[in-house]
Scaffold this motif. Structure first.
Motif, PDB file in Angstrom:
ATOM      1  N   GLN A 158       0.882  -0.858   0.170  1.00  0.00           N
ATOM      2  CA  GLN A 158       0.128  -0.639  -0.219  1.00  0.00           C
ATOM      3  C   GLN A 158       0.943   1.179   0.027  1.00  0.00           C
ATOM      4  O   GLN A 158       0.637   1.971  -0.356  1.00  0.00           O
ATOM      5  CB  GLN A 158      -0.895  -0.430   1.513  1.00  0.00           C
ATOM      6  CG  GLN A 158      -1.772   0.771   1.396  1.00  0.00           C
ATOM      7  CD  GLN A 158      -2.899   1.227   0.128  1.00  0.00           C
ATOM      8  OE1 GLN A 158      -3.187  -0.358  -0.764  1.00  0.00           O
ATOM      9  NE2 GLN A 158      -3.177   1.886  -0.989  1.00  0.00           N
ATOM     10  N   GLU A 159       1.559   1.002   0.582  1.00  0.00           N
ATOM     11  CA  GLU A 159       2.994   2.357   0.928  1.00  0.00           C
ATOM     12  C   GLU A 159       3.341   3.048  -0.445  1.00  0.00           C
ATOM     13  O   GLU A 159       3.610   3.829  -0.833  1.00  0.00           O
ATOM     14  CB  GLU A 159       3.906   1.978   1.852  1.00  0.00           C
ATOM     15  CG  GLU A 159       5.020   3.017   1.688  1.00  0.00           C
ATOM     16  CD  GLU A 159       4.464   4.757   2.783  1.00  0.00           C
ATOM     17  OE1 GLU A 159       4.572   6.256   2.597  1.00  0.00           O
ATOM     18  OE2 GLU A 159       3.941   4.313   3.120  1.00  0.00           O
ATOM     19  N   ILE A 160       4.416   1.348  -1.465  1.00  0.00           N
ATOM     20  CA  ILE A 160       4.418   1.643  -2.720  1.00  0.00           C
ATOM     21  C   ILE A 160       2.955   2.241  -3.324  1.00  0.00           C
ATOM     22  O   ILE A 160       3.595   2.837  -5.182  1.00  0.00           O
ATOM     23  CB  ILE A 160       5.054   0.739  -3.249  1.00  0.00           C
ATOM     24  CG1 ILE A 160       6.153  -0.051  -2.534  1.00  0.00           C
ATOM     25  CG2 ILE A 160       5.335   0.666  -4.316  1.00  0.00           C
ATOM     26  CD1 ILE A 160       6.617  -2.052  -2.420  1.00  0.00           C
ATOM     27  N   ARG A 170       6.738   5.217 -11.778  1.00  0.00           N
ATOM     28  CA  ARG A 170       6.020   4.637 -11.069  1.00  0.00           C
ATOM     29  C   ARG A 170       7.108   4.078 -10.115  1.00  0.00           C
ATOM     30  O   ARG A 170       5.923   3.472  -9.076  1.00  0.00           O
ATOM     31  CB  ARG A 170       4.352   4.093 -10.894  1.00  0.00           C
ATOM     32  CG  ARG A 170       3.408   4.563 -11.826  1.00  0.00           C
ATOM     33  CD  ARG A 170       2.386   3.914 -11.753  1.00  0.00           C
ATOM     34  NE  ARG A 170       1.751   2.383 -11.467  1.00  0.00           N
ATOM     35  CZ  ARG A 170       2.439   1.480 -12.213  1.00  0.00           C
ATOM     36  NH1 ARG A 170       2.809   1.735 -13.803  1.00  0.00           N
ATOM     37  NH2 ARG A 170       2.320   0.267 -11.899  1.00  0.00           N
ATOM     38  N   TRP A 171       7.904   4.196 -10.702  1.00  0.00           N
ATOM     39  CA  TRP A 171       9.392   3.395  -9.782  1.00  0.00           C
ATOM     40  C   TRP A 171       9.585   4.011  -8.603  1.00  0.00           C
ATOM     41  O   TRP A 171      10.164   5.228  -8.115  1.00  0.00           O
ATOM     42  CB  TRP A 171      10.361   3.227 -10.911  1.00  0.00           C
ATOM     43  CG  TRP A 171      10.224   2.710 -11.824  1.00  0.00           C
ATOM     44  CD1 TRP A 171       9.944   3.075 -13.170  1.00  0.00           C
ATOM     45  CD2 TRP A 171      10.087   0.753 -11.856  1.00  0.00           C
ATOM     46  NE1 TRP A 171      10.177   1.281 -14.061  1.00  0.00           N
ATOM     47  CE2 TRP A 171       9.909   0.797 -13.345  1.00  0.00           C
ATOM     48  CE3 TRP A 171      10.259   0.145 -10.562  1.00  0.00           C
ATOM     49  CZ2 TRP A 171       9.804  -1.086 -13.762  1.00  0.00           C
ATOM     50  CZ3 TRP A 171       9.755  -1.358 -11.137  1.00  0.00           C
ATOM     51  CH2 TRP A 171       9.664  -1.883 -12.757  1.00  0.00           C
ATOM     52  N   VAL A 172       8.653   3.342  -7.778  1.00  0.00           N
ATOM     53  CA  VAL A 172       9.599   4.211  -6.490  1.00  0.00           C
ATOM     54  C   VAL A 172      10.759   3.618  -5.120  1.00  0.00           C
ATOM     55  O   VAL A 172      11.163   2.271  -5.526  1.00  0.00           O
ATOM     56  CB  VAL A 172       8.722   4.158  -4.927  1.00  0.00           C
ATOM     57  CG1 VAL A 172       8.468   4.310  -3.612  1.00  0.00           C
ATOM     58  CG2 VAL A 172       7.604   3.568  -5.432  1.00  0.00           C
ATOM     59  N   VAL A 188       4.567  -6.602  -6.873  1.00  0.00           N
ATOM     60  CA  VAL A 188       5.242  -5.411  -7.156  1.00  0.00           C
ATOM     61  C   VAL A 188       6.109  -5.767  -8.775  1.00  0.00           C
ATOM     62  O   VAL A 188       6.305  -7.143  -8.699  1.00  0.00           O
ATOM     63  CB  VAL A 188       5.814  -5.071  -6.598  1.00  0.00           C
ATOM     64  CG1 VAL A 188       4.928  -4.582  -5.229  1.00  0.00           C
ATOM     65  CG2 VAL A 188       6.557  -5.980  -5.765  1.00  0.00           C
ATOM     66  N   GLN A 189       7.066  -5.116  -9.818  1.00  0.00           N
ATOM     67  CA  GLN A 189       7.999  -5.740 -10.433  1.00  0.00           C
ATOM     68  C   GLN A 189       8.818  -5.038  -9.624  1.00  0.00           C
ATOM     69  O   GLN A 189       8.977  -3.638  -9.204  1.00  0.00           O
ATOM     70  CB  GLN A 189       7.315  -4.910 -11.688  1.00  0.00           C
ATOM     71  CG  GLN A 189       5.995  -5.187 -12.548  1.00  0.00           C
ATOM     72  CD  GLN A 189       6.168  -4.140 -13.851  1.00  0.00           C
ATOM     73  OE1 GLN A 189       5.723  -3.229 -13.607  1.00  0.00           O
ATOM     74  NE2 GLN A 189       5.805  -4.629 -14.775  1.00  0.00           N
ATOM     75  N   PHE A 241      13.838  -0.418  -7.148  1.00  0.00           N
ATOM     76  CA  PHE A 241      13.098   0.257  -7.552  1.00  0.00           C
ATOM     77  C   PHE A 241      12.182  -0.743  -7.237  1.00  0.00           C
ATOM     78  O   PHE A 241      12.104  -1.673  -8.143  1.00  0.00           O
ATOM     79  CB  PHE A 241      12.863   1.322  -8.199  1.00  0.00           C
ATOM     80  CG  PHE A 241      13.929   2.303  -8.739  1.00  0.00           C
ATOM     81  CD1 PHE A 241      13.654   3.559  -8.177  1.00  0.00           C
ATOM     82  CD2 PHE A 241      15.673   2.376  -9.020  1.00  0.00           C
ATOM     83  CE1 PHE A 241      14.506   4.724  -8.550  1.00  0.00           C
ATOM     84  CE2 PHE A 241      15.791   3.582  -8.742  1.00  0.00           C
ATOM     85  CZ  PHE A 241      15.762   4.204  -8.452  1.00  0.00           C
ATOM     86  N   TYR A 242      10.904  -0.020  -7.118  1.00  0.00           N
ATOM     87  CA  TYR A 242       9.874  -1.192  -7.319  1.00  0.00           C
ATOM     88  C   TYR A 242       8.385  -0.341  -7.426  1.00  0.00           C
ATOM     89  O   TYR A 242       8.034   0.696  -7.656  1.00  0.00           O
ATOM     90  CB  TYR A 242       9.590  -1.296  -5.170  1.00  0.00           C
ATOM     91  CG  TYR A 242      10.600  -2.836  -5.523  1.00  0.00           C
ATOM     92  CD1 TYR A 242       9.853  -4.012  -5.680  1.00  0.00           C
ATOM     93  CD2 TYR A 242      11.226  -2.406  -4.165  1.00  0.00           C
ATOM     94  CE1 TYR A 242      11.080  -4.745  -5.478  1.00  0.00           C
ATOM     95  CE2 TYR A 242      12.385  -3.019  -4.358  1.00  0.00           C
ATOM     96  CZ  TYR A 242      12.101  -4.650  -4.553  1.00  0.00           C
ATOM     97  OH  TYR A 242      12.925  -5.642  -4.290  1.00  0.00           O
TER      98      TYR A 242
END
Length: 92
Positions: free
Chosen positions: A20-22, A32-34, A77-78, A87-88
Motif C-alpha cells: 500500500q505504501e508503494i 511509478r518506480w518508487v 510488484v515489479q 525500485f519497485y
C-alpha cells in the motif's frame, strides 16, 4: 492457529502494508518506480540484525527486502535496479 501461522500472517500483513505504501508513492515518481531506500528511511525500517555482542556496521534494510520479495512471489510488484538503487512498482 499455531504460533508459526500467527507469525507468518503478521509478516504477510506487513508485506501488504508495504504494498500500500508503494501504491501511495507511485504517482510521485517517474514511471511509478518508487525507490525502496526512501521507504526504508522515511518509515525508519532499517534495523540491526546481529546480537548486541556482535558487530554490524550500521542498520540494514533486510526487513523491507524480505517483504518486497514476498510481494514479488505473489506477482504484486515489479523490481528494477538502476546503479546501486532498487525500485519497485505495482502491477496495474
Amino acid at each position: 492457529m499455531n504460533r508459526k501461522d500467527v507469525m507468518h500472517n503478521l509478516i504477510e500483513i506487513l508485506a501488504f502494508e508495504l504494498l500500500q505504501e508503494i501504491k501511495d508513492r507511485e504517482p510521485q515518481h517517474k514511471d511509478r518506480w518508487v525507490p525502496i531506500a526512501s521507504i526504508n528511511t522515511e518509515l525508519e525500517l532499517k534495523f540491526l540484525a546481529v546480537p548486541k555482542s556482535n558487530t554490524q556496521y550500521g542498520e540494514k534494510g533486510w526487513l523491507v527486502a524480505i517483504l518486497v520479495r514476498i510481494l514479488e512471489e505473489k506477482d504484486l510488484v515489479q523490481f528494477n535496479k538502476i546503479g546501486n538503487n532498487s525500485f519497485y512498482r505495482t502491477y496495474t
